[in-house]
Design an enzyme around this catalytic site. Structure first.
Site: not given
Ligand SMILES: Nc1ncnc2[nH]cnc12
Ligand SMILES: CSC[C@H]1O[C@H](OP(=O)(O)O)[C@H](O)[C@@H]1O
Length: 286
Positions: A205, A207
């Site tokens: 992703d 974030d």
């Molecule tokens: N955006 C994210 N923040 C922290 N850990 C994650 N693991 C997968 N995506 C994440």
């Protein structure tokens, strides 16, 4: 012996000969789960699911010290960490892999060292990952057709909640490339245990900084994880052939990290702590 620590979405690996889940006890408690051992291309392998099969341990509660001690006790020399992560970079898109080479540790609720009162040690983590293993991970990923980025800074947050948008934008402004919740203190402990360590971060992703992607949602992450874990398995399959059956000393010195690290005078060392350090620091403590 090569170990793979599998993160979210990766709870076993395929194709091991003489595969067996073994129980390893450590002075630091029980590891996350039993460890899957076997051989692949004639090389001894060990696989440990970081969160346990069925994903039972939160990032804060993963028994990091027991995990690293158990791998060392089994005879592991080289550790590949595989993790899910969020991305701070447009070009590091979901489905891509990043061979991480630096960390910023923002965790605050974990035991971060095997050492302490009665045996104090200071190892260097200026270069926390091993170039030799990172080369192998990059080559394996490319061979498996994965879009793979060499080098990146991983911000390790405590979690388990994902970042706020303000935090996400701050980490991005610091120059971080990816974010996750587990590579610290794992990488620091691997260094204390004189294990070579490489980190393969699988982007799930963007974030929460990205104007077009909005909040991180676990449902989206899980959808991406399924594809990522298939790629992760393909990468792991290629590692033993790349590293070969014989191992020379690490050219970067990972396996001598403790050589001059212990500060506590021999007569002041705590025998109880020394006993717990038998696997991790037996080479230097005798
Ligand atoms: N955006 C994210 N923040 C922290 N850990 C994650 N693991 C997968 N995506 C994440
Ligand atoms: C499932 S999303 C959050 C979770 O996934 C990552 O775990 P791992 O590093 O073990 O793959 C991330 O760090 C969080 O713990």
């Amino acid at each position: 012996m090569i170990a793979v620590i599998g993160g979210s979405g990766l709870y076993d690996i395929d194709g091991l000969n003489d595969a067996e889940w073994v129980t390893v006890e450590t002075p630091w408690g029980a590891p996350s789960d039993q460890i899957l051992t076997g051989t692949l291309d004639g090389v001894k392998m060990a696989f440990l699911p970081r969160h346990g099969r069925g994903h039972v341990h939160s990032p804060t509660e993963v028994p990091y010290r027991a995990n690293i001690d158990a791998l060392k006790r089994l005879g592991v020399t080289d550790v590949f960490s595989i993790s899910a992560c969020g991305s701070f970079r447009e070009e590091m898109a979901p489905g891509d892999f990043v061979i991480v080479d630096q960390f910023i540790d923002r965790t605050f609720a974990r035991e971060k060292s095997f050492f302490g009162t009665g045996c104090v040690a200071h190892v260097s983590v200026a270069h926390p990952t091993c170039e030799r293993l990172s080369d192998a991970a990059e080559a394996a990923g490319k061979d498996a057709g994965i879009s793979i980025h060499r080098g990146g800074t991983y911000l390790c947050m405590e979690g388990p909640q994902f970042s706020s948008m303000a935090e996400s934008k701050t980490y991005r402004s610091w120059g971080c490339d990816v974010i996750g919740m587990t590579n610290m203190p794992e990488a620091k402990l691997a260094r204390e245990a004189e294990l070579c360590y490489a980190s393969i971060a699988m982007v799930t992703d963007f974030d929460s900084w990205h104007p077009e992607h909005g909040a991180v949602e676990i449902t989206d992450i899980i959808a991406t994880l399924t594809g990522n874990s298939a790629k992760g398995r393909a990468l792991v399959q290629r590692l033993p052939a790349l590293l070969g059956q014989t191992r020379a000393a690490c050219p970067h010195g990972c396996d001598t990290a403790l050589e001059y690290a212990i500060m506590t005078a021999p007569e002041k060392r705590d025998p109880a702590l020394l006993a717990k350090l038998d696997a991790v620091a037996g080479r230097v403590l005798g």
